[in-house]
Design an enzyme around this catalytic site. Structure first.
Site, mmCIF file in Angstrom:
data_model
loop_
_atom_site.group_PDB
_atom_site.id
_atom_site.type_symbol
_atom_site.label_atom_id
_atom_site.label_comp_id
_atom_site.label_asym_id
_atom_site.label_seq_id
_atom_site.Cartn_x
_atom_site.Cartn_y
_atom_site.Cartn_z
ATOM 1 N N VAL A 63 0.827 -1.200 0.000
ATOM 2 C CA VAL A 63 0.000 0.000 0.000
ATOM 3 C C VAL A 63 0.870 1.263 0.000
ATOM 4 O O VAL A 63 0.721 2.135 -0.859
ATOM 5 C CB VAL A 63 -0.959 0.004 1.218
ATOM 6 C CG1 VAL A 63 -1.644 1.347 1.377
ATOM 7 C CG2 VAL A 63 -2.003 -1.073 1.028
ATOM 8 N N THR A 80 -1.001 -4.953 9.527
ATOM 9 C CA THR A 80 -1.900 -5.152 10.676
ATOM 10 C C THR A 80 -2.423 -6.596 10.635
ATOM 11 O O THR A 80 -3.624 -6.815 10.456
ATOM 12 C CB THR A 80 -3.081 -4.161 10.614
ATOM 13 O OG1 THR A 80 -3.668 -4.230 9.292
ATOM 14 C CG2 THR A 80 -2.665 -2.744 10.880
ATOM 15 N N CYS A 98 -5.660 -9.565 2.972
ATOM 16 C CA CYS A 98 -6.625 -8.789 3.761
ATOM 17 C C CYS A 98 -7.992 -9.404 4.011
ATOM 18 O O CYS A 98 -8.535 -9.237 5.100
ATOM 19 C CB CYS A 98 -6.782 -7.416 3.130
ATOM 20 S SG CYS A 98 -5.248 -6.490 3.220
HETATM 21 P P1 NAD Z 1 3.144 -4.845 3.924
HETATM 22 O O1 NAD Z 1 3.445 -5.899 4.887
HETATM 23 O O2 NAD Z 1 3.396 -5.068 2.458
HETATM 24 O O3 NAD Z 1 3.968 -3.520 4.310
HETATM 25 C C1 NAD Z 1 4.045 -2.991 5.592
HETATM 26 C C2 NAD Z 1 5.452 -2.424 5.805
HETATM 27 O O4 NAD Z 1 5.481 -1.713 7.040
HETATM 28 C C3 NAD Z 1 6.548 -3.492 5.921
HETATM 29 O O5 NAD Z 1 7.524 -3.287 4.906
HETATM 30 C C4 NAD Z 1 7.130 -3.294 7.335
HETATM 31 O O6 NAD Z 1 8.527 -3.507 7.398
HETATM 32 C C5 NAD Z 1 6.793 -1.837 7.610
HETATM 33 N N1 NAD Z 1 6.735 -1.494 9.039
HETATM 34 C C6 NAD Z 1 6.032 -2.109 10.030
HETATM 35 N N2 NAD Z 1 6.176 -1.454 11.192
HETATM 36 C C7 NAD Z 1 7.002 -0.403 10.943
HETATM 37 C C8 NAD Z 1 7.517 0.657 11.752
HETATM 38 N N3 NAD Z 1 7.163 0.789 13.054
HETATM 39 N N4 NAD Z 1 8.348 1.553 11.183
HETATM 40 C C9 NAD Z 1 8.672 1.446 9.870
HETATM 41 N N5 NAD Z 1 8.203 0.489 9.057
HETATM 42 C C10 NAD Z 1 7.369 -0.432 9.583
HETATM 43 O O7 NAD Z 1 1.631 -4.427 4.154
HETATM 44 P P2 NAD Z 1 0.588 -3.848 3.077
HETATM 45 O O8 NAD Z 1 0.053 -4.942 2.222
HETATM 46 O O9 NAD Z 1 1.170 -2.636 2.443
HETATM 47 O O10 NAD Z 1 -0.621 -3.430 4.046
HETATM 48 C C11 NAD Z 1 -0.511 -2.329 4.920
HETATM 49 C C12 NAD Z 1 -1.884 -2.013 5.475
HETATM 50 O O11 NAD Z 1 -2.771 -1.633 4.412
HETATM 51 C C13 NAD Z 1 -2.578 -3.182 6.176
HETATM 52 O O12 NAD Z 1 -3.310 -2.684 7.257
HETATM 53 C C14 NAD Z 1 -3.519 -3.731 5.117
HETATM 54 O O13 NAD Z 1 -4.647 -4.351 5.704
HETATM 55 C C15 NAD Z 1 -3.934 -2.472 4.388
HETATM 56 N N6 NAD Z 1 -4.322 -2.665 2.988
HETATM 57 C C16 NAD Z 1 -3.628 -3.511 2.185
HETATM 58 C C17 NAD Z 1 -3.973 -3.633 0.838
HETATM 59 C C18 NAD Z 1 -3.225 -4.547 -0.089
HETATM 60 O O14 NAD Z 1 -3.649 -4.682 -1.222
HETATM 61 N N7 NAD Z 1 -2.139 -5.169 0.329
HETATM 62 C C19 NAD Z 1 -5.022 -2.866 0.329
HETATM 63 C C20 NAD Z 1 -5.699 -1.998 1.185
HETATM 64 C C21 NAD Z 1 -5.337 -1.897 2.509
HETATM 65 C C1 UGA Z 2 -9.063 -6.557 -1.963
HETATM 66 C C2 UGA Z 2 -10.148 -5.531 -2.284
HETATM 67 O O1 UGA Z 2 -10.662 -5.787 -3.593
HETATM 68 C C3 UGA Z 2 -9.590 -4.127 -2.214
HETATM 69 O O2 UGA Z 2 -10.627 -3.182 -2.433
HETATM 70 C C4 UGA Z 2 -8.972 -3.899 -0.839
HETATM 71 O O3 UGA Z 2 -8.384 -2.613 -0.774
HETATM 72 C C5 UGA Z 2 -7.914 -4.949 -0.585
HETATM 73 O O4 UGA Z 2 -8.514 -6.266 -0.694
HETATM 74 C C6 UGA Z 2 -7.331 -4.877 0.802
HETATM 75 O O5 UGA Z 2 -7.894 -4.295 1.687
HETATM 76 O O6 UGA Z 2 -6.283 -5.493 0.919
HETATM 77 P P1 UGA Z 2 -7.069 -7.669 -3.298
HETATM 78 O O7 UGA Z 2 -7.000 -8.587 -2.128
HETATM 79 O O8 UGA Z 2 -5.826 -7.043 -3.777
HETATM 80 O O9 UGA Z 2 -8.080 -6.466 -2.988
HETATM 81 O O10 UGA Z 2 -7.661 -8.454 -4.533
HETATM 82 P P2 UGA Z 2 -9.131 -8.792 -5.070
HETATM 83 O O11 UGA Z 2 -9.177 -8.462 -6.483
HETATM 84 O O12 UGA Z 2 -10.174 -8.251 -4.212
HETATM 85 O O13 UGA Z 2 -9.132 -10.378 -4.958
HETATM 86 C C7 UGA Z 2 -9.140 -11.038 -3.707
HETATM 87 C C8 UGA Z 2 -9.267 -12.522 -3.924
HETATM 88 O O14 UGA Z 2 -10.570 -12.849 -4.425
HETATM 89 C C9 UGA Z 2 -8.278 -13.084 -4.951
HETATM 90 O O15 UGA Z 2 -7.797 -14.315 -4.517
HETATM 91 C C10 UGA Z 2 -9.114 -13.221 -6.204
HETATM 92 O O16 UGA Z 2 -8.625 -14.206 -7.087
HETATM 93 C C11 UGA Z 2 -10.449 -13.606 -5.617
HETATM 94 N N1 UGA Z 2 -11.560 -13.275 -6.532
HETATM 95 C C12 UGA Z 2 -11.846 -11.989 -6.854
HETATM 96 C C13 UGA Z 2 -12.350 -14.298 -7.036
HETATM 97 O O17 UGA Z 2 -12.123 -15.498 -6.734
HETATM 98 N N2 UGA Z 2 -13.403 -13.980 -7.863
HETATM 99 C C14 UGA Z 2 -13.697 -12.697 -8.207
HETATM 100 O O18 UGA Z 2 -14.687 -12.486 -8.943
HETATM 101 C C15 UGA Z 2 -12.899 -11.679 -7.687
#
Ligand code: NAD
Ligand code: UGA
Length: 479
Positions: free
Chosen positions: A16, A95, A281
């Site tokens: 993110v 998280t 997530c």
């Molecule tokens: P991630 O694990 O890829 O990245 C988090 C980073 O934070 C890591 O590189 C870690 O080393 C760093 N970190 C942790 N504690 C730290 C600190 N105290 N100081 C400095 N660096 C620190 O996680 P992510 O996938 O980017 O997700 C982050 C948040 O966003 C989560 O809460 C997740 O639920 C949310 N989110 C994720 C997605 C997604 O698609 N991955 C989409 C929407 C929301």
């Molecule tokens: C999801 C949400 O779509 C985002 O809006 C959100 O920000 C994010 O989680 C998050 O909070 O981390 P993401 O996990 O990146 O995004 O991917 P998605 O496209 O939502 O797919 C999630 C899972 O569902 C995948 O395994 C995908 O293959 C599956 N999926 C999705 C299906 O099996 N069928 C579908 O029609 C769509």
């Protein structure tokens, strides 16, 4: 107090933090954006001159990095300095679900968020807007505020430090992160200080129409993020539940999805049955909702949402069992080609990928897996499966029972069909829809099976070859 926003710091250079800040830097050339992380290796990768080495693969990201890195976008390990210079700090750290203690297995582990709040409290200077970008349980802002207020008080009321806390959850999907960030359905900002909200929304106003910026109170914003993910995951479990029923009744889940999706109240998106949802997530956010519901004494609400996760787990094991059954009840020593390990196409992320659970089941039963994924590193697969890669397998000629329960990675899909009993499509990578199944059929051991858990193969494609096809939710081809 409300100076012009010039400098942003984002704590967390992950899936993110990295893409979100890149897009902000791209759209706001007058703002300096520093992305910091305690993981120095990750920061080094973000700074690598070879853009193939960026820690995250997202279509369109490379071009933005090329444009902005070193201009107004910087990746740094100097957390202290970047926090001190910042007018606004995004907390974008992991998280995950708690592994032990109260709420283990359900509640979010907030130790990284708390660590950030403490770092901000210690290193910041002047007025700072702290933005929750991570997905957090409702009421987390309260904990962050109390840490920041303590910092203010410990200065004896010194006005050098002051804070506002906002919630600005991220809705991007991996694989389309840049497109989602550049054209978001909405930007959500929760908070109680109007001026702080205005400063944050002014950043987005550089490219997001005002009507797409939704402002709410802070708790609604925190809860809306969990709710959005719960609703999306619930849709996947719903359609996957129906896919099992289709297979038992002769219906076809694609036809059912098309039929219901034309109802504008239901909509056609997110109705593709697959091997079960993965990603970092969905599961954690629903479990978090379950924990919160139980905490507030709403056990029926908790059970309702927990059912979505149960169905997903069941569905993944259902696919493994079905593969074993079709392969004559035993897969010990059989060669199975796994196509795709990422949790979805266009990402190198494997967190909670259905491939992990399905491959583990198959290895447990003694299969020999040849695993292909165009973006996932074999070391990541070792870590996920908790079994090291057996590179001796690359010399594989025929069944060797001493190799049962092991795996190796594959670069060349074409040659990997040799002597395989089955191929299983688990990720919908575009290249898998271009496989020459006629050539595969010649190389495979018969009776040979193709298991398509992503519906990327048309029935007609395999019709003239000596291959058995199972397609998710397709009751018309039950054998
Ligand atoms: P991630 O694990 O890829 O990245 C988090 C980073 O934070 C890591 O590189 C870690 O080393 C760093 N970190 C942790 N504690 C730290 C600190 N105290 N100081 C400095 N660096 C620190 O996680 P992510 O996938 O980017 O997700 C982050 C948040 O966003 C989560 O809460 C997740 O639920 C949310 N989110 C994720 C997605 C997604 O698609 N991955 C989409 C929407 C929301
Ligand atoms: C999801 C949400 O779509 C985002 O809006 C959100 O920000 C994010 O989680 C998050 O909070 O981390 P993401 O996990 O990146 O995004 O991917 P998605 O496209 O939502 O797919 C999630 C899972 O569902 C995948 O395994 C995908 O293959 C599956 N999926 C999705 C299906 O099996 N069928 C579908 O029609 C769509």
């Amino acid at each position: 107090m409300y100076k012009l926003l010039k400098n942003i710091c984002c704590i967390g250079a992950g899936y993110v933090g990295g893409p979100t800040m890149s897009v902000i830097a791209d759209k706001c050339p007058n703002i300096i954006v520093n992305v910091v992380d305690s993981n120095k290796k990750r920061i080094d990768l973000w700074n690598s001159t070879d853009l193939n080495k960026l820690p995250i693969f997202e279509p369109g990201l490379e071009q933005i990095i090329k444009r902005c890195r070193g201009r107004n976008l910087h990746f740094s390990s100097n957390i202290r300095e970047c926090i001190a210079k910042a007018d606004m700090i995004f907390i974008s750290v992991n998280t995950p679900t708690k592994k032990k203690g109260i709420g283990a297995g359900k509640a979010s582990d907030l130790k990284w968020v708390e660590a950030c709040a403490r770092q901000v409290a210690e290193f910041s200077s002047g007025y700072t807007i702290v933005v929750e970008k991570s997905t957090l349980p409702v009421k987390t802002a309260e904990a962050i505020k109390s840490i920041l207020e303590t910092a203010q008080l410990s200065l004896g009321g010194d006005s050098k430090k002051s804070f506002d806390v906002l919630s600005n959850p991220e809705f991007l999907s991996e694989g389309s992160a840049i497109e989602d960030l550049e054209n978001p359905d909405r930007v959500l900002i929760g908070g109680d200080n109007k001026k702080a909200i205005k400063i944050l929304s002014n950043i987005y106003r550089n490219w997001v129409p005002e009507k797409n910026i939704i402002c709410t109170n802070i708790w609604s914003s925190e809860l809306a993020k969990l709710t959005a993910n719960a609703f999306l995951a619930q849709r996947i479990s719903s359609i996957n539940a129906i896919s099992a029923l289709c297979e038992s009744t002769g219906a076809d889940v694609r036809e059912v999805a098309r039929a219901i999706g034309t109802d504008s109240r239901i909509g056609s998106k997110f109705l593709d049955s697959g091997p079960g949802f993965g990603g970092s997530c969905f599961k954690k956010d629903i479990l978090n909702l379950v924990y919160l519901s139980n905490y507030f004494g709403l056990n029926e609400v908790a059970n309702f949402w927990e059912g979505v996760v149960h169905l997903n787990n069941w569905h993944q094991h259902r696919i493994s069992e079905l593969i074993i059954k079709k392969l004559l009840g035993t897969i010990t020593g059989k060669k199975i080609l796994i196509l795709g390990f990422a949790f979805k196409a266009n990402t190198n992320d494997t967190r909670e990928s259905a491939a992990i659970s399905i491959c583990r089941d198959l290895l447990e039963e003694g299969a020999i897996l040849f695993i292909h994924d165009p973006k996932v590193d074999p070391n990541q697969i070792s870590e996920d499966l908790k079994i090291k890669e057996n590179i001796e397998l690359k010399k594989y000629k025929e069944i060797n029972y001493s190799e049962e329960g092991s795996w190796c990675s594959v670069i060349n899909i074409k040659s990997s069909f040799k002597n395989a009993d089955a191929a299983v499509v688990l990720t919908e990578w575009e290249e898998y829809s271009r496989i020459d199944w006629g050539d595969a059929a010649i190389k495979m051991r018969h009776p040979a099976w193709v298991f398509d858990a992503r519906s990327i193969i048309e029935k007609d494609q395999l019709k003239s070859f000596d291959l058995n096809l199972w397609r998710i939710g397709d009751g018309s081809m039950v054998k």
